[in-house]
Write a protein that holds these residues in place. Structure first.
Motif, PDB file in Angstrom:
ATOM      1  N   VAL A 241       3.225  -1.292   4.119  1.00 53.99           N
ATOM      2  CA  VAL A 241       2.732   0.078   4.015  1.00 53.99           C
ATOM      3  C   VAL A 241       3.918   1.011   3.765  1.00 53.99           C
ATOM      4  O   VAL A 241       4.876   1.022   4.525  1.00 53.99           O
ATOM      5  CB  VAL A 241       1.973   0.509   5.284  1.00 53.99           C
ATOM      6  CG1 VAL A 241       1.558   1.968   5.204  1.00 53.99           C
ATOM      7  CG2 VAL A 241       0.764  -0.395   5.509  1.00 53.99           C
TER       8      VAL A 241
ATOM      9  N   GLN B  51      -3.939   5.851   9.390  1.00 51.44           N
ATOM     10  CA  GLN B  51      -4.995   4.944   8.960  1.00 51.44           C
ATOM     11  C   GLN B  51      -4.419   3.754   8.189  1.00 51.44           C
ATOM     12  O   GLN B  51      -4.823   2.610   8.412  1.00 51.44           O
ATOM     13  CB  GLN B  51      -5.997   5.675   8.075  1.00 51.44           C
ATOM     14  CG  GLN B  51      -7.134   4.791   7.609  1.00 51.44           C
ATOM     15  CD  GLN B  51      -8.120   5.522   6.720  1.00 51.44           C
ATOM     16  OE1 GLN B  51      -7.922   6.680   6.371  1.00 51.44           O
ATOM     17  NE2 GLN B  51      -9.188   4.847   6.362  1.00 51.44           N
ATOM     18  N   ALA B  52      -3.477   3.997   7.297  1.00 50.57           N
ATOM     19  CA  ALA B  52      -2.886   2.912   6.511  1.00 50.57           C
ATOM     20  C   ALA B  52      -2.190   1.897   7.404  1.00 50.57           C
ATOM     21  O   ALA B  52      -2.359   0.693   7.232  1.00 50.57           O
ATOM     22  CB  ALA B  52      -1.904   3.480   5.497  1.00 50.57           C
ATOM     23  N   ARG B  53      -1.430   2.387   8.363  1.00 52.43           N
ATOM     24  CA  ARG B  53      -0.724   1.472   9.261  1.00 52.43           C
ATOM     25  C   ARG B  53      -1.692   0.698  10.149  1.00 52.43           C
ATOM     26  O   ARG B  53      -1.510  -0.487  10.391  1.00 52.43           O
ATOM     27  CB  ARG B  53       0.286   2.238  10.103  1.00 52.43           C
ATOM     28  CG  ARG B  53       1.473   2.694   9.295  1.00 52.43           C
ATOM     29  CD  ARG B  53       2.529   3.347  10.168  1.00 52.43           C
ATOM     30  NE  ARG B  53       3.662   3.766   9.378  1.00 52.43           N
ATOM     31  CZ  ARG B  53       4.016   5.029   9.184  1.00 52.43           C
ATOM     32  NH1 ARG B  53       3.342   6.006   9.760  1.00 52.43           N
ATOM     33  NH2 ARG B  53       5.064   5.323   8.441  1.00 52.43           N
TER      34      ARG B  53
ATOM     35  N   TYR C  35      -2.602   9.796   5.067  1.00 50.93           N
ATOM     36  CA  TYR C  35      -3.222   8.534   5.451  1.00 50.93           C
ATOM     37  C   TYR C  35      -2.268   7.626   6.221  1.00 50.93           C
ATOM     38  O   TYR C  35      -2.522   6.428   6.346  1.00 50.93           O
ATOM     39  CB  TYR C  35      -3.735   7.820   4.200  1.00 50.93           C
ATOM     40  CG  TYR C  35      -4.672   8.690   3.406  1.00 50.93           C
ATOM     41  CD1 TYR C  35      -5.966   8.921   3.843  1.00 50.93           C
ATOM     42  CD2 TYR C  35      -4.241   9.318   2.244  1.00 50.93           C
ATOM     43  CE1 TYR C  35      -6.830   9.739   3.136  1.00 50.93           C
ATOM     44  CE2 TYR C  35      -5.094  10.138   1.519  1.00 50.93           C
ATOM     45  CZ  TYR C  35      -6.383  10.342   1.982  1.00 50.93           C
ATOM     46  OH  TYR C  35      -7.232  11.162   1.276  1.00 50.93           O
TER      47      TYR C  35
ATOM     48  N   GLN D  33      -4.922  -0.030   9.551  1.00 48.73           N
ATOM     49  CA  GLN D  33      -5.864  -0.888   8.845  1.00 48.73           C
ATOM     50  C   GLN D  33      -5.225  -1.868   7.864  1.00 48.73           C
ATOM     51  O   GLN D  33      -5.878  -2.815   7.450  1.00 48.73           O
ATOM     52  CB  GLN D  33      -6.895  -0.037   8.113  1.00 48.73           C
ATOM     53  CG  GLN D  33      -7.750   0.766   9.059  1.00 48.73           C
ATOM     54  CD  GLN D  33      -8.777   1.622   8.336  1.00 48.73           C
ATOM     55  OE1 GLN D  33      -8.807   1.717   7.119  1.00 48.73           O
ATOM     56  NE2 GLN D  33      -9.632   2.265   9.111  1.00 48.73           N
ATOM     57  N   SER D  34      -3.967  -1.650   7.495  1.00 47.02           N
ATOM     58  CA  SER D  34      -3.387  -2.490   6.450  1.00 47.02           C
ATOM     59  C   SER D  34      -2.072  -3.159   6.802  1.00 47.02           C
ATOM     60  O   SER D  34      -1.608  -4.003   6.042  1.00 47.02           O
ATOM     61  CB  SER D  34      -3.181  -1.654   5.187  1.00 47.02           C
ATOM     62  OG  SER D  34      -4.400  -1.143   4.751  1.00 47.02           O
TER      63      SER D  34
ATOM     64  N   LEU E 163       0.861  -1.178   0.000  1.00 47.54           N
ATOM     65  CA  LEU E 163       0.000   0.000   0.000  1.00 47.54           C
ATOM     66  C   LEU E 163       0.896   1.225   0.000  1.00 47.54           C
ATOM     67  O   LEU E 163       1.672   1.432   0.925  1.00 47.54           O
ATOM     68  CB  LEU E 163      -0.916   0.019   1.223  1.00 47.54           C
ATOM     69  CG  LEU E 163      -1.743   1.281   1.418  1.00 47.54           C
ATOM     70  CD1 LEU E 163      -2.702   1.492   0.252  1.00 47.54           C
ATOM     71  CD2 LEU E 163      -2.502   1.216   2.724  1.00 47.54           C
TER      72      LEU E 163
ATOM     73  N   THR F  37       0.970   5.280  -0.079  1.00 38.87           N
ATOM     74  CA  THR F  37       0.125   6.437   0.175  1.00 38.87           C
ATOM     75  C   THR F  37       0.979   7.597   0.666  1.00 38.87           C
ATOM     76  O   THR F  37       2.183   7.452   0.849  1.00 38.87           O
ATOM     77  CB  THR F  37      -1.003   6.102   1.180  1.00 38.87           C
ATOM     78  OG1 THR F  37      -1.925   7.190   1.240  1.00 38.87           O
ATOM     79  CG2 THR F  37      -0.450   5.800   2.556  1.00 38.87           C
TER      80      THR F  37
ATOM     81  N   HIS G 246      -1.178  -5.418   8.748  1.00 39.01           N
ATOM     82  CA  HIS G 246      -1.214  -6.874   8.883  1.00 39.01           C
ATOM     83  C   HIS G 246      -1.378  -7.578   7.536  1.00 39.01           C
ATOM     84  O   HIS G 246      -1.086  -8.754   7.408  1.00 39.01           O
ATOM     85  CB  HIS G 246      -2.352  -7.281   9.817  1.00 39.01           C
ATOM     86  CG  HIS G 246      -3.702  -6.922   9.292  1.00 39.01           C
ATOM     87  ND1 HIS G 246      -4.197  -5.639   9.368  1.00 39.01           N
ATOM     88  CD2 HIS G 246      -4.644  -7.663   8.657  1.00 39.01           C
ATOM     89  CE1 HIS G 246      -5.397  -5.612   8.796  1.00 39.01           C
ATOM     90  NE2 HIS G 246      -5.687  -6.809   8.367  1.00 39.01           N
ATOM     91  N   ALA G 247      -1.815  -6.841   6.510  1.00 41.08           N
ATOM     92  CA  ALA G 247      -2.097  -7.454   5.214  1.00 41.08           C
ATOM     93  C   ALA G 247      -1.143  -7.025   4.104  1.00 41.08           C
ATOM     94  O   ALA G 247      -1.074  -7.685   3.072  1.00 41.08           O
ATOM     95  CB  ALA G 247      -3.528  -7.126   4.798  1.00 41.08           C
ATOM     96  N   ALA G 248      -0.446  -5.920   4.306  1.00 42.64           N
ATOM     97  CA  ALA G 248       0.393  -5.397   3.234  1.00 42.64           C
ATOM     98  C   ALA G 248       1.544  -4.585   3.797  1.00 42.64           C
ATOM     99  O   ALA G 248       1.461  -4.068   4.905  1.00 42.64           O
ATOM    100  CB  ALA G 248      -0.442  -4.505   2.309  1.00 42.64           C
TER     101      ALA G 248
END
Length: 67
Positions: free
Chosen positions: A22, A11-13, A8, A15-16, A2, A4, A18-20
């Motif tokens: 950042v 928010q990016a860290r 953000y 919400q994401s 991700l 960005t 664990h999946a991507a």
């Protein structure tokens, strides 16, 4: 992955992370995008056309990948 900008970062860290991976880019998202894509050498890249301006979608051809 991700990519960005600073607006953000939190928010990016939250919400994401664990999946991507950042990446918060402090200067130019476009320059960083081309660098990341050159390193990854992807064949095809997708984007959400409902959330990308026409001007930005035209810039996608600069990177050399198939969109």
């Amino acid at each position: 992955m991700l990519l960005t900008d600073f607006r953000y970062a939190v928010q990016a860290r939250e919400q994401s992370a664990h999946a991507a991976e950042v990446i918060i880019e402090p200067t130019s998202l476009w320059s960083r995008l081309w660098t990341v894509l050159a390193d990854l050498s992807p064949g095809v890249i997708a984007f959400e056309s409902a959330h990308v301006t026409h001007a930005d979608s035209a810039r996608f051809t600069e990177g050399g990948a198939r969109w």
